[in-house]
Design a protein around this motif. Structure first.
Motif, mmCIF file in Angstrom:
data_model
loop_
_atom_site.group_PDB
_atom_site.id
_atom_site.type_symbol
_atom_site.label_atom_id
_atom_site.label_comp_id
_atom_site.label_asym_id
_atom_site.label_seq_id
_atom_site.Cartn_x
_atom_site.Cartn_y
_atom_site.Cartn_z
ATOM 1 N N PHE A 197 0.833 -1.208 0.000
ATOM 2 C CA PHE A 197 0.000 0.000 0.000
ATOM 3 C C PHE A 197 0.866 1.256 0.000
ATOM 4 O O PHE A 197 0.574 2.223 -0.707
ATOM 5 C CB PHE A 197 -0.929 0.004 1.218
ATOM 6 N N VAL A 198 1.944 1.249 0.793
ATOM 7 C CA VAL A 198 2.855 2.395 0.836
ATOM 8 C C VAL A 198 3.505 2.607 -0.526
ATOM 9 O O VAL A 198 3.592 3.736 -1.027
ATOM 10 C CB VAL A 198 3.943 2.182 1.914
ATOM 11 N N THR A 199 3.942 1.509 -1.152
ATOM 12 C CA THR A 199 4.588 1.597 -2.462
ATOM 13 C C THR A 199 3.626 2.117 -3.522
ATOM 14 O O THR A 199 3.983 2.974 -4.346
ATOM 15 C CB THR A 199 5.133 0.220 -2.885
ATOM 16 N N ALA A 200 2.402 1.599 -3.521
ATOM 17 C CA ALA A 200 1.403 2.055 -4.495
ATOM 18 C C ALA A 200 1.101 3.536 -4.298
ATOM 19 O O ALA A 200 0.988 4.301 -5.269
ATOM 20 C CB ALA A 200 0.125 1.226 -4.352
ATOM 21 N N PHE A 201 0.983 3.963 -3.037
ATOM 22 C CA PHE A 201 0.688 5.372 -2.737
ATOM 23 C C PHE A 201 1.815 6.279 -3.228
ATOM 24 O O PHE A 201 1.563 7.307 -3.873
ATOM 25 C CB PHE A 201 0.492 5.537 -1.225
ATOM 26 N N LEU A 202 3.055 5.899 -2.950
ATOM 27 C CA LEU A 202 4.192 6.716 -3.361
ATOM 28 C C LEU A 202 4.356 6.732 -4.879
ATOM 29 O O LEU A 202 4.727 7.759 -5.469
ATOM 30 C CB LEU A 202 5.473 6.198 -2.704
ATOM 31 N N SER A 203 4.056 5.611 -5.528
ATOM 32 C CA SER A 203 4.180 5.536 -6.985
ATOM 33 C C SER A 203 3.104 6.340 -7.696
ATOM 34 O O SER A 203 3.267 6.705 -8.864
ATOM 35 C CB SER A 203 4.106 4.071 -7.442
ATOM 36 N N ALA A 204 1.999 6.597 -6.990
ATOM 37 C CA ALA A 204 0.901 7.338 -7.610
ATOM 38 C C ALA A 204 1.303 8.778 -7.934
ATOM 39 O O ALA A 204 0.781 9.371 -8.881
ATOM 40 C CB ALA A 204 -0.316 7.330 -6.684
ATOM 41 N N PHE A 205 2.247 9.345 -7.178
ATOM 42 C CA PHE A 205 2.649 10.737 -7.413
ATOM 43 C C PHE A 205 3.395 10.903 -8.740
ATOM 44 O O PHE A 205 2.999 11.744 -9.563
ATOM 45 C CB PHE A 205 3.481 11.251 -6.231
#
Length: 316
Positions: A197-205
Motif C-alpha cells: 500500500f505504501v509503495t502504491a501510494f508513493l508511486s501514484a505521485f
C-alpha cells in the motif's frame, strides 16, 4: 529454529526467486504499454488487495503462522515496518522499472539487480551482522556465476543501467529491514500488504505528475489500458504472483535465516529466468550460461553448509 524449518524457509525463498525470475519479461512488456510508474502503482495495489482476505483467513486459522498485533507496541512495530519496507520497495521497484523502460535489457537488469548479494553482507557489517568466510566465498562465486549467466558480449554501463544498479542498493536495505522486523516478530503477511500500500501510494505521485501530466482525465484511460490486452496479463502476473505471493514468501522465508544467505538464495531468480526461457520458450542455453547456473547453485549449497551457525536467534 529447527533445521527442518530452516530448509522450509530456504525453499520458500527459492520459490519466490522462481516467480521473480519469470517476472522480468512481464515487467518489461507491461511497463512499455502503461508507463513505468503506472505499472508499479497498479501492480502493488493489486498485491496489497490480494493479501487482505489471506490476512482474515490467517487470523481465524493461523495457517501461515502469523503474529496478529495485540499490544500497542505490536501495532507500532507493524506501522513502522510497513512504512520502512514500503519506502525501500517503492524506491527499488521504481528505479528497476524505469531502468527497464529506458533500455536496460532483462538479462543485464537481472545481473545488476542481483548485486544486492554483495551489498547485503557489506551493509550488514555496519549493524553487526557478520558472516562466516565460507559465505563471503559463496557471494564471490555467485557474482561470477551471475556475470556468466546474464552478460553477453561487451559489458558497459549506461544511464538506465545505473538506475538498476542503484535499485540493488535499496533491495539490500529492504532485505536487512525485513530481517530487523522479523526478529521483532511482526506479522509477515500484514507487513507485506502494508508495504505494498505504501509503495502504491508513493508511486501514484510520479504516475500522476509525470505520466499523466497532472491531467485527471487521463486516469481512467490509463487504468483501462493497464487492464486490457497484453498489459492485463503482465500486470496481473506482477501484481498477484510477483508482488502478492513472492514478496510475502520472502518475508516469511527470511525468518530464521541470515540475511546474506537469504539474498544468495533469492539470487536464483536470474537462474530461473534463463532456465524458463530455455524450457518454455525453447531458447538456446550456451555453455557460458550453463556454467553460470552451476556456479550459482554450487555457491548456494556452499553457503548452506554452516547453516546451524547462521540461524537468527530470537533473543538477538
Amino acid at each position: 529454529m529447527k533445521r527442518t524449518n530452516t530448509k522450509l524457509h530456504a525453499f520458500l525463498l527459492a520459490f519466490a526467486a522462481l516467480i521473480w525470475g519469470t517476472a522480468f519479461v512481464a515487467q518489461s512488456e507491461g511497463g512499455d504499454v502503461t508507463g513505468p510508474y503506472t505499472f508499479t502503482c497498479i501492480r502493488y495495489l493489486i498485491g496489497a488487495v490480494v493479501l487482505l482476505p489471506i490476512i482474515k483467513i490467517g487470523d481465524k486459522t493461523d495457517f501461515y503462522g502469523g503474529n496478529k498485533p495485540k499490544t500497542k507496541e505490536d501495532k507500532k512495530n507493524l506501522r513502522i515496518a510497513g512504512l520502512c519496507c514500503g519506502l525501500c520497495l517503492a524506491g527499488a521497484s521504481t528505479l528497476q522499472q524505469v531502468g527497464l523502460y529506458y533500455g536496460t535489457s532483462a538479462g543485464k537488469a537481472g545481473f545488476l539487480t542481483a548485486c544486492y548479494i554483495i551489498l547485503v553482507p557489506i551493509l550488514g557489517l555496519f549493524i553487526k551482522k557478520k558472516c562466516p568466510k565460507i559465505v563471503w566465498i559463496a557471494v564471490a562465486i555467485t557474482i561470477v556465476g551471475l556475470y556468466l549467466l546474464c552478460i553477453n558480449g561487451e559489458f558497459y554501463m549506461e544511464f538506465s543501467d545505473l538506475l538498476v544498479l542503484a535499485c540493488s542498493l535499496l533491495w539490500a536495505v529492504h532485505i536487512l529491514t525485513i530481517d530487523h522486523f522479523m526478529i521483532k516478530k511482526v506479522d509477515p503477511v500484514r507487513l507485506s500488504s502494508r508495504q505494498f500500500f505504501v509503495t502504491a501510494f508513493l508511486s501514484a505521485f510520479p504516475m500522476f505528475f509525470i505520466e499523466m501530466k497532472c491531467d485527471f482525465s487521463k486516469v481512467l484511460p490509463a487504468i483501462a489500458v493497464a487492464f486490457s490486452g497484453k498489459a492485463l496479463i503482465s500486470i496481473l502476473f506482477a501484481g498477484v504472483m510477483s508482488s502478492g505471493i513472492a514478496f510475502t514468501l520472502q518475508i516469511i522465508g527470511q525468518r530464521g535465516l541470515n540475511p546474506t544467505v537469504a539474498s544468495l538464495i533469492m539470487s536464483l531468480e536470474s537462474v530461473f529466468s534463463v532456465l524458463a526461457g530455455w524450457i518454455i520458450l525453447v531458447e538456446k542455453l550456451s555453455f557460458k550460461e550453463a556454467l553460470g547456473c552451476v556456479l550459482i547453485f554450487g555457491a548456494i549449497i556452499l553457503a548452506q553448509l554452516p547453516a546451524d551457525k547462521l540461524r537468527v536467534k530470537s533473543e538477538e
